[in-house]
Write an enzyme that holds these catalytic residues in place. Structure first.
Site, PDB file in Angstrom:
ATOM      1  N   ARG A  97       1.730  -6.576  -9.647  1.00  0.00           N
ATOM      2  CA  ARG A  97       2.135  -6.035  -8.335  1.00  0.00           C
ATOM      3  C   ARG A  97       2.151  -7.106  -7.239  1.00  0.00           C
ATOM      4  O   ARG A  97       2.535  -6.826  -6.100  1.00  0.00           O
ATOM      5  CB  ARG A  97       1.222  -4.873  -7.936  1.00  0.00           C
ATOM      6  CG  ARG A  97      -0.222  -5.264  -7.708  1.00  0.00           C
ATOM      7  CD  ARG A  97      -1.072  -4.086  -7.257  1.00  0.00           C
ATOM      8  NE  ARG A  97      -2.449  -4.519  -6.957  1.00  0.00           N
ATOM      9  CZ  ARG A  97      -3.328  -3.772  -6.305  1.00  0.00           C
ATOM     10  NH1 ARG A  97      -2.991  -2.553  -5.899  1.00  0.00           N
ATOM     11  NH2 ARG A  97      -4.544  -4.222  -6.059  1.00  0.00           N
ATOM     12  N   ARG A 153       0.852  -1.201   0.000  1.00  0.00           N
ATOM     13  CA  ARG A 153       0.000   0.000   0.000  1.00  0.00           C
ATOM     14  C   ARG A 153       0.884   1.246   0.000  1.00  0.00           C
ATOM     15  O   ARG A 153       1.470   1.619   1.029  1.00  0.00           O
ATOM     16  CB  ARG A 153      -0.917   0.028   1.211  1.00  0.00           C
ATOM     17  CG  ARG A 153      -1.787   1.274   1.295  1.00  0.00           C
ATOM     18  CD  ARG A 153      -2.831   1.325   0.216  1.00  0.00           C
ATOM     19  NE  ARG A 153      -3.825   0.255   0.355  1.00  0.00           N
ATOM     20  CZ  ARG A 153      -4.727  -0.004  -0.578  1.00  0.00           C
ATOM     21  NH1 ARG A 153      -4.736   0.665  -1.701  1.00  0.00           N
ATOM     22  NH2 ARG A 153      -5.597  -0.989  -0.396  1.00  0.00           N
ATOM     23  N   GLU A 204      -2.426   8.861 -10.853  1.00  0.00           N
ATOM     24  CA  GLU A 204      -1.991   7.617 -11.502  1.00  0.00           C
ATOM     25  C   GLU A 204      -1.895   7.791 -13.012  1.00  0.00           C
ATOM     26  O   GLU A 204      -2.829   8.292 -13.645  1.00  0.00           O
ATOM     27  CB  GLU A 204      -2.980   6.507 -11.149  1.00  0.00           C
ATOM     28  CG  GLU A 204      -3.161   6.324  -9.643  1.00  0.00           C
ATOM     29  CD  GLU A 204      -4.459   5.639  -9.281  1.00  0.00           C
ATOM     30  OE1 GLU A 204      -4.873   4.699 -10.014  1.00  0.00           O
ATOM     31  OE2 GLU A 204      -5.070   6.027  -8.273  1.00  0.00           O
ATOM     32  N   HIS A 224       0.333   3.312 -10.386  1.00  0.00           N
ATOM     33  CA  HIS A 224      -0.660   3.777  -9.395  1.00  0.00           C
ATOM     34  C   HIS A 224       0.043   4.582  -8.286  1.00  0.00           C
ATOM     35  O   HIS A 224       0.051   4.186  -7.108  1.00  0.00           O
ATOM     36  CB  HIS A 224      -1.352   2.534  -8.813  1.00  0.00           C
ATOM     37  CG  HIS A 224      -2.591   2.776  -8.026  1.00  0.00           C
ATOM     38  ND1 HIS A 224      -2.643   3.556  -6.899  1.00  0.00           N
ATOM     39  CD2 HIS A 224      -3.848   2.297  -8.180  1.00  0.00           C
ATOM     40  CE1 HIS A 224      -3.868   3.551  -6.409  1.00  0.00           C
ATOM     41  NE2 HIS A 224      -4.618   2.815  -7.161  1.00  0.00           N
ATOM     42  N   ASP A 242     -12.534   9.642  -6.675  1.00  0.00           N
ATOM     43  CA  ASP A 242     -12.020   8.501  -7.451  1.00  0.00           C
ATOM     44  C   ASP A 242     -12.432   8.728  -8.900  1.00  0.00           C
ATOM     45  O   ASP A 242     -13.535   8.398  -9.308  1.00  0.00           O
ATOM     46  CB  ASP A 242     -12.628   7.192  -6.918  1.00  0.00           C
ATOM     47  CG  ASP A 242     -11.892   5.966  -7.449  1.00  0.00           C
ATOM     48  OD1 ASP A 242     -12.071   4.876  -6.874  1.00  0.00           O
ATOM     49  OD2 ASP A 242     -11.138   6.104  -8.446  1.00  0.00           O
TER      50      ASP A 242
HETATM   51  O1  TA6 Z   1      -7.020   4.497  -7.526  1.00  0.00           O
HETATM   52  C1  TA6 Z   1      -8.140   4.007  -8.088  1.00  0.00           C
HETATM   53  C2  TA6 Z   1      -8.583   2.711  -7.418  1.00  0.00           C
HETATM   54  O2  TA6 Z   1      -9.112   1.854  -8.384  1.00  0.00           O
HETATM   55  C3  TA6 Z   1      -9.586   3.034  -6.305  1.00  0.00           C
HETATM   56  O3  TA6 Z   1     -10.890   2.705  -6.708  1.00  0.00           O
HETATM   57  C4  TA6 Z   1      -9.105   2.186  -5.126  1.00  0.00           C
HETATM   58  O4  TA6 Z   1      -9.702   0.924  -5.139  1.00  0.00           O
HETATM   59  C5  TA6 Z   1      -7.611   2.153  -5.375  1.00  0.00           C
HETATM   60  O5  TA6 Z   1      -7.485   2.004  -6.787  1.00  0.00           O
HETATM   61  C6  TA6 Z   1      -6.850   1.128  -4.582  1.00  0.00           C
HETATM   62  O6  TA6 Z   1      -7.088  -0.161  -5.087  1.00  0.00           O
HETATM   63  P1  TA6 Z   1      -6.346  -1.398  -4.307  1.00  0.00           P
HETATM   64  O7  TA6 Z   1      -6.718  -2.620  -5.068  1.00  0.00           O
HETATM   65  O8  TA6 Z   1      -4.867  -1.105  -4.351  1.00  0.00           O
HETATM   66  O9  TA6 Z   1      -6.870  -1.328  -2.898  1.00  0.00           O
END
Ligand code: TA6
Length: 271
Positions: free
Chosen positions: A82, A60, A245, A143, A186
């Site tokens: 990932r 994260r 992102e 991301h 988002d």
């Molecule tokens: O950043 C966009 C996104 O798709 C959000 O909807 C949120 O889910 C984030 O990615 C994090 O996703 P993850 O699978 O890393 O928890």
């Protein structure tokens, strides 16, 4: 001076890069950039204190590589790149620049080849090749999680008048002025090649995110309720991070015919 050493970080094998221009930390798990710090500057990337650090789970923070799909529509969310170990193939060094090339990562009939350059900017290039006989619909993203003074203090510039999908409502809008935050956000801006700035007056800095091979930028902050729903994200951590992102997502998906390639590139630095 060796500008690249191997180390262990939270049980993960990492590469520590340190040269005249910057330092960085990259986990082989997910080829995941964890940290990037230009010389004399504070850290640009954000990491959760609650992150997982284990095979099969995403870290994260930093710069997760979402490939060969973006989003929760398929399992696992944001693809498999990932979640798996990558292998460093080669490195090249010169004063103020360290280049890392990784072995191709393959999934079904697609391969991803990644190059990371640590210099006065951090650059990442991800080239996808479709080795299969069928057309492949590629979505992907770097991301990137950025460290900020406070989500209420910053703004994202560069996407004024750009159209976006609000993934929380499914509705499309046109961005009016700079992006500021006062709730869960988002959004997939999927028709802009523009570079963005994370303008953070309290940190007296502007983080520049430039890109190639991308017409989409995803902007995300989970805010209060979603932060509480994520086990690997502290309840109050949303104050100190924002995701900008660099993607091929939303309407900016790419169709690769047999043998075709696509390269997604991001360059991150201070303006
Ligand atoms: O950043 C966009 C996104 O798709 C959000 O909807 C949120 O889910 C984030 O990615 C994090 O996703 P993850 O699978 O890393 O928890």
């Amino acid at each position: 001076m060796a500008d690249l050493v191997s180390d262990i970080w939270n049980g993960l094998r990492v590469l520590k890069v340190q040269n005249e221009a910057a330092e960085a930390l990259i986990a082989l798990h997910g080829a995941h950039v964890l940290s990037y710090k230009p010389a004399g500057e504070r850290e640009l990337l954000w990491l959760s204190q609650e992150s997982w650090h284990e095979a099969g789970k995403p870290i994260r923070g930093g710069i997760p590589i979402c490939w060969p799909w973006f989003g929760p529509a398929q399992e696992p969310p944001h693809g498999v790149a990932r979640l798996n170990e990558w292998t460093l193939r080669e490195t090249a060094s010169e004063p103020g620049k360290t280049v890392l090339g990784f072995e191709a990562f393959s999934f079904e009939n697609r391969i991803a080849e990644l190059t990371i350059t640590v210099a006065d900017t951090l650059s990442m290039e991800l080239t996808t090749t479709n080795l299969g006989a069928e057309d492949f619909r590629l979505t992907e993203a770097f991301h990137s999680y950025f460290a900020i003074s406070d989500i209420a203090n910053i703004r994202i510039t560069g996407l004024d008048k750009a159209e976006y999908l609000d993934t929380l409502t499914g509705l499309r809008h046109i961005q009016d002025e700079d992006i500021r935050f006062n709730a869960e956000t988002d959004r997939i801006y999927d028709s802009s090649a523009a570079e963005c700035l994370v303008d953070d007056p309290a940190y007296t800095r502007k983080i520049r995110i430039a890109k190639e091979g991308s017409l989409s930028t995803v902007v995300w902050n989970p805010w209060i309720a979603k932060s509480r729903r994520m086990p690997d994200f502290g309840d109050e951590e949303y104050h100190g991070m924002v995701c900008v992102e660099t993607a091929n997502a939303g309407n900016d998906f790419r169709i690769l015919k047999q043998g075709e390639k696509h390269t997604l590139k991001v360059s991150i630095g201070l303006k």
